[in-house]
Design a protein around this motif. Structure first.
Motif, mmCIF file in Angstrom:
data_model
loop_
_atom_site.group_PDB
_atom_site.id
_atom_site.type_symbol
_atom_site.label_atom_id
_atom_site.label_comp_id
_atom_site.label_asym_id
_atom_site.label_seq_id
_atom_site.Cartn_x
_atom_site.Cartn_y
_atom_site.Cartn_z
ATOM 1 N N GLU A 163 0.818 -1.211 0.000
ATOM 2 C CA GLU A 163 0.000 0.000 0.000
ATOM 3 C C GLU A 163 0.856 1.266 0.000
ATOM 4 O OE1 GLU A 163 -2.561 -0.358 3.315
ATOM 5 O OE2 GLU A 163 -3.832 -1.911 2.414
ATOM 6 N N VAL A 166 2.299 1.654 -3.565
ATOM 7 C CA VAL A 166 1.279 2.030 -4.543
ATOM 8 C C VAL A 166 0.855 3.479 -4.346
ATOM 9 C CG1 VAL A 166 -1.079 1.569 -5.320
ATOM 10 C CG2 VAL A 166 0.483 -0.331 -4.893
ATOM 11 N N PHE A 188 -6.602 3.987 -4.287
ATOM 12 C CA PHE A 188 -6.849 2.564 -4.520
ATOM 13 C C PHE A 188 -7.800 1.997 -3.466
ATOM 14 C CE2 PHE A 188 -3.160 2.693 -1.713
ATOM 15 C CZ PHE A 188 -3.516 1.775 -0.745
ATOM 16 N N ARG A 207 -4.523 -7.390 -4.099
ATOM 17 C CA ARG A 207 -5.284 -7.023 -5.299
ATOM 18 C C ARG A 207 -5.938 -5.682 -5.037
ATOM 19 N NH1 ARG A 207 -10.410 -8.948 -7.804
ATOM 20 N NH2 ARG A 207 -10.124 -8.857 -10.054
ATOM 21 N N LEU A 208 -5.619 -4.704 -5.879
ATOM 22 C CA LEU A 208 -6.042 -3.325 -5.643
ATOM 23 C C LEU A 208 -6.797 -2.793 -6.854
ATOM 24 C CD1 LEU A 208 -2.646 -2.020 -4.211
ATOM 25 C CD2 LEU A 208 -4.586 -2.865 -2.901
ATOM 26 N N VAL A 210 -8.077 0.635 -8.812
ATOM 27 C CA VAL A 210 -7.733 2.051 -8.949
ATOM 28 C C VAL A 210 -8.832 2.716 -9.784
ATOM 29 C CG1 VAL A 210 -6.022 3.730 -9.706
ATOM 30 C CG2 VAL A 210 -5.279 1.500 -8.843
ATOM 31 N N LEU A 346 -2.839 -4.449 -9.815
ATOM 32 C CA LEU A 346 -3.302 -3.060 -9.820
ATOM 33 C C LEU A 346 -4.196 -2.895 -11.052
ATOM 34 C CD1 LEU A 346 -2.672 -0.722 -7.875
ATOM 35 C CD2 LEU A 346 -1.011 0.097 -9.532
#
Length: 550
Positions: A163, A166, A188, A207-208, A210, A346
């Motif tokens: 995190e 990112v 995110f 797993r993010l 955006v 992402l």
């Protein structure tokens, strides 16, 4: 009546026959010839009477035949119509009673199995799960503690590291964008197993999502399959994203009204200052001349933007960043100098109005009922709703509940089976969907820690039944049992149920391979669990159960 009269005459003749019923004052003739002559005369008399009656019957039938025939036909039609109406009414009542019973049966919570044995769900046929004999509770609990819980012990630290990185990466991306013509990237959102605490094995992977929005005055207008005219089955669960002005004006671009830098590019029309639009670059994010976002174009834009952002901040880190899978453009991998790798995903997504629904590219390998029909089809993701539902459900379950442990063990077994036989039509998302259905059907008290083996057996049995029937409904789409507190859009709640196992109906070979792989997984499960458990300490049964905090 004519037939009755004939029978009456014949009966009278028989009764009056002198030999059968002689009169008291009649004397029997002395000679046989006299008797024969009298009998012949009487016979001729009867024959004449019979002929007269037959002629009368024929005359009456000729006079009344047409009228009686019409009356009989009308009466028969009336009786048939009445009988048909009666049967139709009875069938309608019967079908209505069956439908009411079915709805009541589905809405009722699952009762406890008789005798305290809860290995089976009502409606699963009562047959034992083929090929599965789970180890004892002690072995299963020890396996979970030593193999699964230990492997995911540093999940919190992994999330924190990813995190932070990112955040820095997206901030660099925003600094490179022109607010007038570039997409606006938002913060995110963490989804899936790492944020639901059921990641089963390594490597740990975040797993993010955006979310991104278009520049002013444009706006995205999602068009879901359940809000428009009926669509083919292979497009259910998908939607399209129309690009238009927020005020509903005719579509147009502001790149001609805004001064762009020399190296700045309009994402809507791929047009820079002084350059004329060409056929090859027209509609970078949209599909050709259509005002709909193209998934491939969006992924190319996002990859390019991430690459530029990484080059800007790469000097601050002592590792490399690369795209790990060509088939999944959102998959990234951090590679440290020590050789250790840390994968994460992402994905650019579009929020569906003010809900927690998001439209994502099918290239992200999100589970679905089929492939997209065109590049403008976006897959509807309920990942945020699933995270909210698990979090809300966990608050009502007993302390140390076993629901996530069941999902972790089943996911672990599936991943090991994939290493042996390769991927099949059964994925982790199907396991998660089955668990969500059981959470909604089972009482909170049924998920105590000591019922781990029972609930795991039930979960696998639910999957077996779904595979055999080729039917596993999506948990949210068309499921009116989902609590209204979830805030699910009404159009999705009232949509037709979405069958995640529909590909099995169309592809028999895939269904058979999936069944074979599933039953082999069940067969290997006991030996696999014992192998990873090593040994069970003698005092293991007395240890207090450990909790999984969501």
């Amino acid at each position: 009546m004519a037939l009755f009269r004939v029978c009456l005459v014949v009966l009278t003749a028989i009764v009056n026959h002198p030999l059968l019923f002689p009169r008291e004052n009649t004397t029997i003739p002395e000679s046989e010839e006299e008797i024969i002559l009298k009998m012949q005369a009487h016979q001729e008399k009867l024959q004449l009477e019979q002929l007269r009656l037959e002629e009368e019957v024929a005359r009456l039938a000729a006079e009344k035949g047409p009228l009686e025939q019409v009356a009989d036909e009308g009466w028969q039609q009336h009786e048939a119509h009445t009988a048909w109406d009666l049967w139709s009414t009875l069938c309608m009542i019967l079908f209505l009673m069956i439908e009411v019973w079915r709805q009541d049966h589905q809405d009722e919570p699952l009762p406890e199995c008789p005798g305290g044995d809860e290995d089976e769900l009502p409606g699963l046929g009562g047959a034992p799960l083929r090929g599965l004999t789970l180890p004892s509770k002690a072995v299963l609990s020890h396996f979970y503690d030593q193999c699964i819980r230990a492997a995911t012990a540093d999940a919190a630290r992994t999330r924190e590291f990813v995190e932070g990185f990112v955040d820095d990466l997206l901030e660099a991306l925003r600094s490179l964008c022109n607010q007038d013509v570039d997409m606006e990237v938002e913060d995110f959102i963490g989804v899936d197993s790492m944020y639901e605490n059921w990641q089963a094995d390594r490597p740990l992977q975040c797993r993010l999502f955006v979310p991104f929005t278009p520049p002013e005055p444009y706006r995205f207008h999602p068009e879901l399959w359940c809000r428009s005219r009926p669509v083919p089955l292979d497009r259910q669960g998908y939607g399209q994203i129309k690009v238009g002005r927020a005020g509903g004006d005719e579509p147009g671009c502001i790149c001609g009204k805004t001064k762009l830098g020399e190296d700045m590019l309009c994402l809507l029309h791929a047009r820079s200052t002084g350059a004329q639009p060409s056929f090859e670059t027209e509609g970078l994010l949209c599909a050709g001349e259509a005002p709909y976002l193209d998934t491939m174009q969006v992924m190319k834009w996002f990859q390019t933007a991430l690459t530029r952002a990484w080059h800007r901040i790469a000097h601050k880190y002592e590792f490399d960043l690369a795209f790990s899978e060509l088939g999944s453009p959102g998959s990234l991998k951090i590679r440290f100098r020590s050789g250790k790798c840390m994968p994460f995903s992402l994905m650019p997504v579009i929020q569906c109005e003010d809900s927690d629904l998001y439209l994502i590219s099918p290239l992200s390998r999100e589970p679905s009922g089929g492939g997209p029909a065109s590049s403008t089809d976006w897959l509807l993701s309920f990942a945020v709703y699933e995270r909210h539902f698990l979090r809300m459900t966990s608050k009502a379950l007993p302390e140390g509940s076993c629901h996530l442990s069941c999902l972790q063990i089943a996911s672990f077994l599936l991943s090991k089976q994939r290493l042996l036989t390769g991927p099949s039509g059964l994925g982790r998302y199907h396991l998660k969907t089955a668990l969500l259905h059981l959470l909604l059907l089972r009482r909170a008290a049924d998920w105590r820690a000591e019922q781990l083996d029972t609930r795991l057996h039930e979960l696998l049995h639910f999957l077996e039944k779904s595979l055999l029937e080729k039917k596993l409904h999506h948990f949210f789409v068309g499921n009116r049992k989902v609590p209204e507190a979830m805030g699910l859009p009404e159009a999705v709640r009232r949509a037709e149920p979405l069958n995640l196992f529909r590909p099995f109906v169309l592809q028999r070979g895939l269904h058979q391979r999936t069944l074979d792989s599933f039953y082999e997984m069940l067969k290997n499960a006991p030996a696999l669990i014992r192998e990873y458990s090593l040994h069970v300490p003698s005092d293991h049964a007395s240890l207090p159960p450990k909790t999984v905090v969501l």
